[in-house]
Design a protein around this motif. Structure first.
Motif, PDB file in Angstrom:
ATOM      1  N   ASP A   4       0.929  -1.029   0.056  1.00  0.00           N
ATOM      2  CA  ASP A   4      -0.124  -0.021  -0.232  1.00  0.00           C
ATOM      3  C   ASP A   4       0.840   1.214  -0.115  1.00  0.00           C
ATOM      4  O   ASP A   4       0.867   2.184   0.792  1.00  0.00           O
ATOM      5  CB  ASP A   4      -1.056  -0.017   1.183  1.00  0.00           C
ATOM      6  N   THR A   5       1.754   1.298  -1.053  1.00  0.00           N
ATOM      7  CA  THR A   5       2.612   2.300  -1.175  1.00  0.00           C
ATOM      8  C   THR A   5       1.940   3.637  -1.456  1.00  0.00           C
ATOM      9  O   THR A   5       2.559   4.429  -1.262  1.00  0.00           O
ATOM     10  CB  THR A   5       3.693   2.038  -2.037  1.00  0.00           C
ATOM     11  N   ILE A   6       0.854   3.333  -2.287  1.00  0.00           N
ATOM     12  CA  ILE A   6      -0.181   4.618  -2.373  1.00  0.00           C
ATOM     13  C   ILE A   6      -1.430   3.844  -2.269  1.00  0.00           C
ATOM     14  O   ILE A   6      -1.644   2.735  -2.020  1.00  0.00           O
ATOM     15  CB  ILE A   6      -0.220   4.886  -3.977  1.00  0.00           C
ATOM     16  N   TYR A   7      -2.643   4.807  -2.326  1.00  0.00           N
ATOM     17  CA  TYR A   7      -4.032   4.433  -2.051  1.00  0.00           C
ATOM     18  C   TYR A   7      -4.636   4.904  -3.510  1.00  0.00           C
ATOM     19  O   TYR A   7      -5.232   6.224  -3.489  1.00  0.00           O
ATOM     20  CB  TYR A   7      -4.717   5.215  -0.986  1.00  0.00           C
ATOM     21  N   ALA A   8      -4.469   4.196  -4.627  1.00  0.00           N
ATOM     22  CA  ALA A   8      -5.297   4.496  -5.993  1.00  0.00           C
ATOM     23  C   ALA A   8      -6.498   4.725  -5.839  1.00  0.00           C
ATOM     24  O   ALA A   8      -7.192   5.377  -6.541  1.00  0.00           O
ATOM     25  CB  ALA A   8      -4.682   3.521  -6.863  1.00  0.00           C
ATOM     26  N   ASP A   9      -7.327   4.253  -4.708  1.00  0.00           N
ATOM     27  CA  ASP A   9      -8.729   4.247  -4.746  1.00  0.00           C
ATOM     28  C   ASP A   9      -9.312   5.002  -3.727  1.00  0.00           C
ATOM     29  O   ASP A   9     -10.684   5.043  -3.333  1.00  0.00           O
ATOM     30  CB  ASP A   9      -9.197   2.621  -4.505  1.00  0.00           C
ATOM     31  N   GLY A  10      -8.536   5.870  -3.040  1.00  0.00           N
ATOM     32  CA  GLY A  10      -9.035   6.715  -2.043  1.00  0.00           C
ATOM     33  C   GLY A  10      -8.675   8.147  -2.450  1.00  0.00           C
ATOM     34  O   GLY A  10      -7.809   8.886  -2.379  1.00  0.00           O
ATOM     35  N   PRO A  11      -9.915   8.832  -2.699  1.00  0.00           N
ATOM     36  CA  PRO A  11      -9.765  10.094  -3.190  1.00  0.00           C
ATOM     37  C   PRO A  11      -9.221  11.022  -1.971  1.00  0.00           C
ATOM     38  O   PRO A  11      -9.657  10.647  -0.720  1.00  0.00           O
ATOM     39  CB  PRO A  11     -11.459  10.559  -3.438  1.00  0.00           C
ATOM     40  N   ILE A  12      -8.588  12.087  -2.279  1.00  0.00           N
ATOM     41  CA  ILE A  12      -7.906  12.864  -1.400  1.00  0.00           C
ATOM     42  C   ILE A  12      -8.559  14.378  -1.486  1.00  0.00           C
ATOM     43  O   ILE A  12      -8.341  14.943  -2.353  1.00  0.00           O
ATOM     44  CB  ILE A  12      -6.630  13.197  -1.273  1.00  0.00           C
ATOM     45  N   GLU A  13      -9.402  14.785  -0.569  1.00  0.00           N
ATOM     46  CA  GLU A  13     -10.025  16.199  -0.844  1.00  0.00           C
ATOM     47  C   GLU A  13      -9.190  17.066  -0.055  1.00  0.00           C
ATOM     48  O   GLU A  13      -8.367  16.945   0.885  1.00  0.00           O
ATOM     49  CB  GLU A  13     -11.580  16.064  -0.048  1.00  0.00           C
ATOM     50  N   ASP A  14      -9.614  18.559  -0.143  1.00  0.00           N
ATOM     51  CA  ASP A  14      -8.870  19.548   0.431  1.00  0.00           C
ATOM     52  C   ASP A  14      -9.022  19.688   1.911  1.00  0.00           C
ATOM     53  O   ASP A  14      -7.828  19.804   2.729  1.00  0.00           O
ATOM     54  CB  ASP A  14      -9.483  21.011   0.111  1.00  0.00           C
ATOM     55  N   THR A  15     -10.057  19.119   2.608  1.00  0.00           N
ATOM     56  CA  THR A  15     -10.354  19.086   4.149  1.00  0.00           C
ATOM     57  C   THR A  15     -11.189  17.817   4.400  1.00  0.00           C
ATOM     58  O   THR A  15     -11.922  17.304   3.601  1.00  0.00           O
ATOM     59  CB  THR A  15     -11.140  20.500   4.556  1.00  0.00           C
ATOM     60  N   VAL A  16     -10.564  17.478   5.732  1.00  0.00           N
ATOM     61  CA  VAL A  16     -11.124  16.344   6.466  1.00  0.00           C
ATOM     62  C   VAL A  16     -11.701  16.767   7.779  1.00  0.00           C
ATOM     63  O   VAL A  16     -10.797  17.239   8.652  1.00  0.00           O
ATOM     64  CB  VAL A  16     -10.504  15.212   6.589  1.00  0.00           C
ATOM     65  N   VAL A  17     -12.846  16.734   8.240  1.00  0.00           N
ATOM     66  CA  VAL A  17     -13.397  17.108   9.484  1.00  0.00           C
ATOM     67  C   VAL A  17     -13.182  15.891  10.335  1.00  0.00           C
ATOM     68  O   VAL A  17     -13.754  14.723  10.163  1.00  0.00           O
ATOM     69  CB  VAL A  17     -14.665  17.739   9.503  1.00  0.00           C
TER      70      VAL A  17
END
Length: 549
Positions: free
Chosen positions: A185-198
């Motif tokens: 799991d050197t990357i998470y190709a299936d996990g979108p990264i958003e500007d912010t996470v609460v």
């Protein structure tokens, strides 16, 4: 694992935070410019993602970097005696996303080296240099140390400049290891990264974001961008520039819990749902961005030239590392209770592993398994993702290939085998013993679990009793998908001294030691150093004579 509960990439468009965090992100694709005689600006090659060193043995290794424009890789290598070699590497262009790798040969064992990488364009103009250092394996004393972990930038927890980026990488670097084992799991190709996470307590996690990480990866450009994104973090680049990596892959390099032949029903995959197609993109990007060698350090594996992830890396008199690939030949995610042997390694890799273990003359044989052996990892309500199947009886399904390996280790009297893994997003120490098992034809052994390194923390998972595991220690999240801000990010550290004593510790994001155990070689007694902060089962020392085997 997601814990329970074709063209060159165009320059990424960073968010405002990416621009403001330039000191953290470094260069992200701009080109060095020099005025030409005509008055036009001519782009010279710039190093966009630092440099990496990989699969370094006693006499060989791989150096990797990426250019901003097509060019030829140039490498300058200087050893501690001041001897310098200038090497001309391969030409790279958009067909490889301007990445390049060069094998380093004829290195002296136990020797510190400085390395500089640059690229020159078609007109011979050399651009920016990146520098690094590494030390070859010591064949005389055999003493060595290394770190391992897994799970980078998962569950939407990306590079947070406000917290100093992926700071657990800095904690690993601070131990000054000889190499780094990335357990998948050197990357998470299936996990979108958003500007912010609460976060649950109301705090706001602020990510650096580029275009390629804002949705699930479905094409080669996006897979490449995921690897490039992680290298924007200064902690990651600093570690890789001075600590050679042994890289594995698991599922998130492609998509969660994947297996060959799968067709996804996730609506986020609106352009490509065939996992075999996605895995093709993922594999190409992985081989472009990871400095893998052929198992002897003689040549770099490339997408065009072929290659494999399972390989042996010799690290001197006391250590061989056997990197497994528990994804490429994996069977479907069923209940994993089939009477027939179903693949997790595949019979060719099983035969390779047994053969390599028998050939090894190293004191310690570390098997790097990207999926744990005894932890139960569900995939939905009825299927199983990993080796264990929640049935404590005889080996079934994928357990049978592991039983085959364990049986061969015992029957060939292969000593001092330790398994190191990640995947489940918490840390643990497990001891396996036939006295507690339904399958008894194996020698007792240890498996140590680390991770995540910059992802959500989970756990604990149930243990499957087939191979007789016992939890000696575990530390996990207080709540599912716990933020990295909490500090429950984990890595493991191993130190082998000249006498061959093997000391393993589990550490948190700040590098604090949570657990330590020292193993003596050749089946000798266990020496417990007594460091254990937070064990769920106390410090009852196991005095069985063969635990190190």
């Amino acid at each position: 694992m997601q814990p329970p509960t074709s063209q060159m990439s165009s320059p990424s468009r960073p968010t405002r935070r990416a621009v403001l965090g330039g000191a953290l992100a470094g260069t992200a694709g701009a080109a060095l410019a020099a005025p030409a005689a005509s008055g036009l600006v001519v782009a010279r090659p710039e190093i966009t993602s630092g440099l990496q060193l990989g699969d370094v043995t006693h006499d060989a290794g791989i150096v990797w970097s990426r250019s901003s424009v097509p060019g030829r890789m140039l490498v300058t290598l200087t050893d501690e005696r001041g001897r310098t070699r200038r090497l001309r590497g391969p030409w790279t262009d958009p067909r490889r996303d301007c990445t390049a790798k060069l094998a380093l040969h004829g290195l002296r064992p136990g020797t510190h080296h400085e390395v500089a990488v640059s690229f020159e364009d078609a007109d011979g103009r050399e651009g920016q240099r990146a520098t690094g250092t590494f030390t070859t394996a010591d064949t005389a004393s055999g003493a060595t140390s290394f770190v391992w972990t897994g799970d980078t930038a998962g569950q939407g927890w990306g590079i947070n400049p406000e917290l100093g980026g992926m700071r657990t990488y800095a904690a690993m670097a601070a131990t000054k290891p000889d190499f780094f084992l990335h357990s998948g799991d050197t990357i998470y190709a299936d996990g979108p990264i958003e500007d912010t996470v609460v976060e649950p307590d109301g705090q706001v996690w602020r990510n650096l974001v580029i275009d390629e990480v804002t949705e699930v990866a479905q094409d080669l450009r996006q897979y490449r961008g995921r690897h490039r994104y992680n290298l924007m973090d200064h902690n990651v680049r600093e570690l890789y520039a001075h600590v050679p990596v042994i890289a594995q892959w698991d599922d998130h390099e492609t998509t969660n819990n994947w297996y060959p032949g799968e067709v996804l029903d996730d609506p986020k995959y609106d352009r490509e749902r065939r996992v075999d197609v996605l895995a093709g993109f993922a594999r190409r990007a992985f081989f472009e961005y990871q400095p893998l060698a052929d198992g002897h350090g003689r040549r770099p594996w490339t997408p065009e030239g072929g290659g494999r992830i399972h390989r042996t890396i010799h690290r001197g008199r006391h250590l061989d590392v056997f990197s497994l690939d528990m994804r490429t030949w994996k069977g479907d995610n069923t209940a994993n209770t089939e009477a027939r042997a179903t693949p997790i390694l595949g019979q060719q890799q099983v035969a390779w592993l047994i053969r390599e273990l028998r050939r090894s003359t190293a004191t310690w044989k570390v098997i790097a398994n990207d999926l744990p052996l005894g932890l139960v990892v569900p995939d939905g309500d009825t299927a199983q993702e990993g080796v264990g199947n929640a049935d404590a009886g005889r080996p079934l399904g994928r357990e049978q290939e592991i039983a085959q390996v364990l049986q061969a280790i015992a029957r060939h009297d292969i000593k001092n085998v330790v398994w190191l893994t990640a995947d489940v997003h918490y840390c643990a120490a497990h001891h396996y013993d036939p006295a507690r098992a339904s399958f008894t034809d194996f020698a007792p052994f240890w498996e140590f679990v680390a991770g995540p390194v910059n992802a959500g923390t989970f756990g604990p998972n149930d243990l499957d009793g087939t191979f007789g595991p016992r939890v000696d220690f575990q530390k996990h999240a207080g709540e599912p998908n716990e933020s990295p801000r909490v500090g429950n990010q984990f890595f493991g550290h191993v130190a082998i001294d000249e006498a061959g004593q093997f000391t393993v510790s589990l550490r948190d994001a700040q590098g604090a030691v949570l657990y330590t155990r020292t193993l003596q070689p050749e089946g000798g007694p266990i020496v417990d150093t007594g460091v254990d902060a937070g064990s769920t089962f106390g410090r009852a020392q196991d005095l069985l004579g063969g635990l190190a085997g």
